[in-house]
Design a protein around this motif. Structure first.
Motif, PDB file in Angstrom:
ATOM      1  N   GLU A   1       0.817  -1.205   0.000  1.00  0.00           N
ATOM      2  CA  GLU A   1       0.000   0.000   0.000  1.00  0.00           C
ATOM      3  C   GLU A   1       0.854   1.261   0.000  1.00  0.00           C
ATOM      4  N   ALA A   2       0.510   2.190  -0.874  1.00  0.00           N
ATOM      5  CA  ALA A   2       1.102   3.534  -0.939  1.00  0.00           C
ATOM      6  C   ALA A   2       2.535   3.556  -1.467  1.00  0.00           C
ATOM      7  N   LYS A  61      -5.676  11.821  -1.415  1.00  0.00           N
ATOM      8  CA  LYS A  61      -4.869  10.693  -1.879  1.00  0.00           C
ATOM      9  C   LYS A  61      -3.536  10.635  -1.136  1.00  0.00           C
ATOM     10  N   ILE A  62      -2.871  11.767  -0.998  1.00  0.00           N
ATOM     11  CA  ILE A  62      -1.559  11.795  -0.335  1.00  0.00           C
ATOM     12  C   ILE A  62      -1.716  11.534   1.157  1.00  0.00           C
ATOM     13  N   ASN A  63      -2.732  12.133   1.786  1.00  0.00           N
ATOM     14  CA  ASN A  63      -2.967  11.889   3.215  1.00  0.00           C
ATOM     15  C   ASN A  63      -3.224  10.411   3.483  1.00  0.00           C
ATOM     16  N   ASN A  64      -4.016   9.780   2.624  1.00  0.00           N
ATOM     17  CA  ASN A  64      -4.290   8.352   2.793  1.00  0.00           C
ATOM     18  C   ASN A  64      -3.018   7.525   2.660  1.00  0.00           C
ATOM     19  N   SER A  65      -2.162   7.908   1.719  1.00  0.00           N
ATOM     20  CA  SER A  65      -0.909   7.178   1.524  1.00  0.00           C
ATOM     21  C   SER A  65       0.003   7.311   2.738  1.00  0.00           C
ATOM     22  N   LEU A  66       0.088   8.522   3.277  1.00  0.00           N
ATOM     23  CA  LEU A  66       0.969   8.767   4.430  1.00  0.00           C
ATOM     24  C   LEU A  66       0.478   8.060   5.693  1.00  0.00           C
ATOM     25  N   SER A  67      -0.790   7.665   5.705  1.00  0.00           N
ATOM     26  CA  SER A  67      -1.348   7.013   6.902  1.00  0.00           C
ATOM     27  C   SER A  67      -1.269   5.493   6.840  1.00  0.00           C
ATOM     28  N   LYS A  68      -0.803   4.927   5.730  1.00  0.00           N
ATOM     29  CA  LYS A  68      -0.750   3.482   5.590  1.00  0.00           C
ATOM     30  C   LYS A  68       0.320   2.875   6.496  1.00  0.00           C
ATOM     31  N   LYS A  69       0.007   1.711   7.026  1.00  0.00           N
ATOM     32  CA  LYS A  69       0.924   1.033   7.942  1.00  0.00           C
ATOM     33  C   LYS A  69       2.251   0.713   7.262  1.00  0.00           C
ATOM     34  N   ARG A 106       1.464  21.158  -3.743  1.00  0.00           N
ATOM     35  CA  ARG A 106       2.733  21.547  -3.118  1.00  0.00           C
ATOM     36  C   ARG A 106       2.553  22.639  -2.066  1.00  0.00           C
ATOM     37  N   GLN A 107       1.401  23.282  -2.072  1.00  0.00           N
ATOM     38  CA  GLN A 107       1.134  24.361  -1.114  1.00  0.00           C
ATOM     39  C   GLN A 107       0.373  23.869   0.115  1.00  0.00           C
ATOM     40  N   GLN A 108      -0.028  22.602   0.135  1.00  0.00           N
ATOM     41  CA  GLN A 108      -0.877  22.069   1.206  1.00  0.00           C
ATOM     42  C   GLN A 108      -0.052  21.536   2.381  1.00  0.00           C
ATOM     43  N   LYS A 109      -0.736  21.364   3.526  1.00  0.00           N
ATOM     44  CA  LYS A 109      -0.157  20.693   4.687  1.00  0.00           C
ATOM     45  C   LYS A 109      -0.804  19.319   4.811  1.00  0.00           C
ATOM     46  N   TYR A 110      -0.035  18.330   5.245  1.00  0.00           N
ATOM     47  CA  TYR A 110      -0.506  16.953   5.245  1.00  0.00           C
ATOM     48  C   TYR A 110      -0.373  16.314   6.627  1.00  0.00           C
ATOM     49  N   ASN A 111      -1.191  15.290   6.830  1.00  0.00           N
ATOM     50  CA  ASN A 111      -1.160  14.536   8.093  1.00  0.00           C
ATOM     51  C   ASN A 111      -0.130  13.420   7.974  1.00  0.00           C
ATOM     52  N   GLY A 116      10.128  11.302   6.115  1.00  0.00           N
ATOM     53  CA  GLY A 116      10.650  12.462   5.414  1.00  0.00           C
ATOM     54  C   GLY A 116       9.753  12.830   4.232  1.00  0.00           C
ATOM     55  N   PHE A 117       9.199  14.030   4.257  1.00  0.00           N
ATOM     56  CA  PHE A 117       8.286  14.439   3.190  1.00  0.00           C
ATOM     57  C   PHE A 117       8.107  15.952   3.231  1.00  0.00           C
ATOM     58  N   ASN A 118       8.658  16.616   2.223  1.00  0.00           N
ATOM     59  CA  ASN A 118       8.503  18.060   2.062  1.00  0.00           C
ATOM     60  C   ASN A 118       7.680  18.297   0.795  1.00  0.00           C
ATOM     61  N   PRO A 119       6.399  18.685   0.935  1.00  0.00           N
ATOM     62  CA  PRO A 119       5.529  18.818  -0.241  1.00  0.00           C
ATOM     63  C   PRO A 119       6.106  19.683  -1.349  1.00  0.00           C
TER      64      PRO A 119
END
Length: 327
Positions: free
Chosen positions: A63-64, A86-94, A119-124, A130-133
């Motif tokens: 996943e992700a 989509k990106i938030n869901n990916s970052l939350s995958k185990k 690229r301007q958003q903030k993510y969970n 390591g992830f810099n949008p």
């Protein structure tokens, strides 16, 4: 300019691939998506010097995560869907947690949609991977900006890769072209250098060459102007196939010339002249009625048409009193 030719080719092919991915996704036809994953693996590796591997080689359907590079510690998701959700869901995958603990960076590649807003958003970032949008979200435009800044040798490598992967990919629309028809006709002509030119005023043509500062392109004009009468005969044959056929071809060449001037596409007159020949070849190759002729024949026929248009006052400025035909 070779750099421009390489970049234009790469930009066009990536754009067509993007459109196909998007349109097929709407129809739930996902074969292009699957192949695009491996295409972008190899493409990005070439562009950035990474060593990404398909994650499915380790475990099916992680996943992700689509691509992994253990050397520089990257995990990459390649997606035709580009949304914050989509990106938030990916970052939350185990599956992300293990790589976050090992110091990996997460990168997201959008292959069908513009990602400027993402690229301007903030993510969970649940696992603090390591992830810099701003720098870790890619799209076609951001990849092309990096391609634009490559050194020529590297740009040629990218061009050759794209040509090998996507060179035979059909264009979205291919049109029948009168320009191509006359090229196909000329391709069958045995050019005779000894045929008399009749009432052609070579002095006037040389004056126009000098007036337009065509120092290098002058040799191309000299090589092909002697075939003026043979081109004229084929235009007359062409006109029998339909009303105003030759006039429409000459007007299309004139429009290409005017468009190039308005867009400042070329740095000087010599580059403009050669560029018009290349543009004719590109139109012909991408036409539905193009016959498979040799590269050399296509080059010669395209040069014939551009030189002929030059002589007939359709392209480039005419000096005062210019008259290529003696009356």
């Amino acid at each position: 300019m070779q750099r421009k030719n390489y970049f234009d080719y790469v930009e066009e092919k990536l754009a067509i691939l993007s459109i196909r991915v998007k349109n097929r996704g709407k129809l739930n036809i996902l074969d292009v998506h699957m192949h695009s994953e491996n295409f972008y693996r190899d493409f990005i590796n070439l562009l950035y010097g990474w060593s990404l591997e398909n994650a499915n080689n380790r475990l099916q359907n992680i996943e992700a995560i689509d691509l992994i590079d253990d050397n520089v510690k990257l995990i990459v998701q390649v997606s035709a869907t580009a949304t914050k959700t989509k990106i938030n869901n990916s970052l939350s995958k185990k599956s992300i947690e293990e790589y976050a603990k090992r110091g990996y960076t997460f990168k997201f590649v959008s292959i069908a949609e513009n990602a400027d807003q993402l690229r301007q958003q903030k993510y969970n970032n649940l696992y603090n991977i390591g992830f810099n949008p701003k720098k870790d979200i890619y799209d076609i435009s951001s990849l092309e900006k990096d391609i634009l800044n490559l050194k020529l040798q590297k740009l040629e490598e990218v061009y050759q890769f794209i040509k090998a992967e996507l060179g035979n990919m059909p264009d979205c629309v291919r049109f029948n072209s009168d320009l191509t028809t006359i090229i196909n006709i000329l391709a069958e002509v045995k050019l005779d250098e000894n045929e008399p030119l009749g009432n052609i005023n070579m002095f006037e043509i040389d004056k126009k060459i000098e007036f337009n500062k065509l120092d290098i392109a002058a040799s191309i004009i000299d090589d092909y102007k002697i075939f003026y009468n043979q081109v004229e005969k084929k235009y007359r044959e062409f006109d029998k196939m339909g009303l105003n056929k030759s006039m429409l071809v000459l007007q299309s060449l004139k429009k290409m010339y005017i468009d190039a001037l308005l867009k400042n596409k070329y740095d000087n007159s010599d580059l403009l002249f050669v560029g018009l020949i290349d543009e004719v070849k590109e139109i012909v190759i991408n036409s539905s009625n193009y016959f498979d002729i040799s590269k050399e024949t296509l080059e010669a026929c395209a040069s014939l048409l551009v030189v002929d248009a030059f002589m007939r006052c359709k392209i480039f400025k005419n000096p005062e009193g210019y008259a290529y035909v003696i009356t």
